[in-house]
Design a protein around this motif. Structure first.
Motif, mmCIF file in Angstrom:
data_model
loop_
_atom_site.group_PDB
_atom_site.id
_atom_site.type_symbol
_atom_site.label_atom_id
_atom_site.label_comp_id
_atom_site.label_asym_id
_atom_site.label_seq_id
_atom_site.Cartn_x
_atom_site.Cartn_y
_atom_site.Cartn_z
ATOM 1 N N ASP A 135 88.612 59.637 20.674
ATOM 2 C CA ASP A 135 87.768 60.444 19.759
ATOM 3 C C ASP A 135 86.436 60.443 20.289
ATOM 4 O O ASP A 135 86.067 59.120 20.467
ATOM 5 C CB ASP A 135 88.248 59.838 18.712
ATOM 6 C CG ASP A 135 87.619 60.629 17.658
ATOM 7 O OD1 ASP A 135 87.072 61.718 17.669
ATOM 8 O OD2 ASP A 135 88.077 60.526 16.022
ATOM 9 N N PRO A 136 85.782 61.166 20.739
ATOM 10 C CA PRO A 136 84.136 61.336 20.543
ATOM 11 C C PRO A 136 83.420 60.829 19.159
ATOM 12 O O PRO A 136 82.577 60.552 19.391
ATOM 13 C CB PRO A 136 83.859 62.905 20.441
ATOM 14 C CG PRO A 136 85.479 63.856 20.813
ATOM 15 C CD PRO A 136 86.098 62.923 20.358
ATOM 16 N N GLU A 137 83.994 60.827 18.368
ATOM 17 C CA GLU A 137 83.205 59.783 16.596
ATOM 18 C C GLU A 137 83.275 58.686 17.294
ATOM 19 O O GLU A 137 82.683 58.155 16.898
ATOM 20 C CB GLU A 137 83.731 61.601 16.120
ATOM 21 C CG GLU A 137 82.813 60.909 14.546
ATOM 22 C CD GLU A 137 83.819 61.303 13.432
ATOM 23 O OE1 GLU A 137 83.633 60.619 12.161
ATOM 24 O OE2 GLU A 137 84.020 62.546 13.439
ATOM 25 N N GLN A 138 84.712 58.804 17.193
ATOM 26 C CA GLN A 138 84.852 57.329 17.749
ATOM 27 C C GLN A 138 84.404 56.630 19.075
ATOM 28 O O GLN A 138 83.797 55.668 18.532
ATOM 29 C CB GLN A 138 86.703 56.623 17.401
ATOM 30 C CG GLN A 138 87.040 55.698 17.997
ATOM 31 C CD GLN A 138 88.828 55.306 18.057
ATOM 32 O OE1 GLN A 138 88.897 56.258 18.396
ATOM 33 N NE2 GLN A 138 89.239 54.227 18.218
ATOM 34 N N GLN A 139 84.276 56.975 19.977
ATOM 35 C CA GLN A 139 83.477 56.774 21.427
ATOM 36 C C GLN A 139 82.244 56.348 20.419
ATOM 37 O O GLN A 139 81.060 55.487 20.792
ATOM 38 C CB GLN A 139 83.468 57.167 22.004
ATOM 39 C CG GLN A 139 83.206 56.776 23.237
ATOM 40 C CD GLN A 139 83.581 55.816 23.384
ATOM 41 O OE1 GLN A 139 84.885 55.659 23.808
ATOM 42 N NE2 GLN A 139 82.745 54.972 24.318
ATOM 43 N N LEU A 140 81.432 57.545 19.728
ATOM 44 C CA LEU A 140 80.089 57.021 19.464
ATOM 45 C C LEU A 140 80.178 56.408 18.225
ATOM 46 O O LEU A 140 78.701 55.384 18.632
ATOM 47 C CB LEU A 140 79.656 58.936 19.127
ATOM 48 C CG LEU A 140 77.963 58.762 18.781
ATOM 49 C CD1 LEU A 140 77.232 58.565 19.411
ATOM 50 C CD2 LEU A 140 77.645 59.899 17.633
ATOM 51 N N LEU A 141 80.436 55.709 17.482
ATOM 52 C CA LEU A 141 80.607 54.734 16.711
ATOM 53 C C LEU A 141 80.540 53.421 16.943
ATOM 54 O O LEU A 141 80.126 52.999 17.183
ATOM 55 C CB LEU A 141 81.210 54.869 15.874
ATOM 56 C CG LEU A 141 81.784 55.744 14.533
ATOM 57 C CD1 LEU A 141 82.777 55.757 13.435
ATOM 58 C CD2 LEU A 141 80.453 55.682 13.634
#
Length: 178
Positions: A37-43
């Motif tokens: 998940d790009p959002e999870q990876q960013l976090l």
């Protein structure tokens, strides 16, 4: 006979942060989100960047502590059935890591197998690894994958998708309550 690599000589590290990362990966897989998940990876990247060098080393030690805890549980479970954890878990781990060529470079696999073998023989994975020098950037994903795969293996044995996480949180709660 005591060894310099016995777990009592090793720093536990930030087990909570390492467990949070592994648990989020487990939940993503079980929620049907096989990709990252790009959002999870960013976090996760923002969290890692906020740690600084000492914090990052603490998370590394925490991941090694997870490898030790998971392998210890697996060793005890296998011994109850007259089986050797190294014989049954390490080949499965190596085969699984080999199926992850985008995340795990082939040259990191022997080190990850060594971490699990060290833990399976009662040694600290982090102290065992330190004798070979500093961690490399190429070993970060394989270390996370190793802890993840061990947790997933435990969850399958227990037939409970949260068992490995609960195993660690219960141990941390008992340690805090001393």
């Amino acid at each position: 006979m005591s060894s310099d690599y016995d777990p009592q000589h090793a720093p536990a590290g930030d087990v909570g942060a390492a467990l949070m990362m592994i648990d989020s990966r487990l939940k993503a897989i079980h929620d049907g989100k096989a990709g990252v998940d790009p959002e999870q990876q960013l976090l996760i990247e923002q969290f890692a960047a906020s740690l600084g060098p000492k914090g990052a080393n603490d998370v590394l030690d925490g991941a090694c502590t997870l490898v030790y805890m998971f392998t210890t549980w697996l060793r005890k479970a296998h011994e109850e059935h007259g089986k050797d954890v190294i014989e049954y878990v390490v080949p499965h781990l190596v085969a699984s890591l080999r199926m992850m060529p985008k995340s795990v470079r082939p040259e990191a696999i022997p080190t990850m197998a060594g971490l699990v073998i060290a833990a399976g023989t009662g040694l600290s994975p982090s102290l065992w690894r330190r004798q070979y020098g500093e961690w490399t950037e190429e070993e970060m994903n394989p270390l996370e994958a190793t802890a993840f795969l061990l947790a997933e293996h435990i969850n399958r044995i227990a037939d409970n998708p949260d068992f490995a996480t609960r195993l660690v949180t219960d141990a941390l709660s008992r340690a805090d309550g001393r």
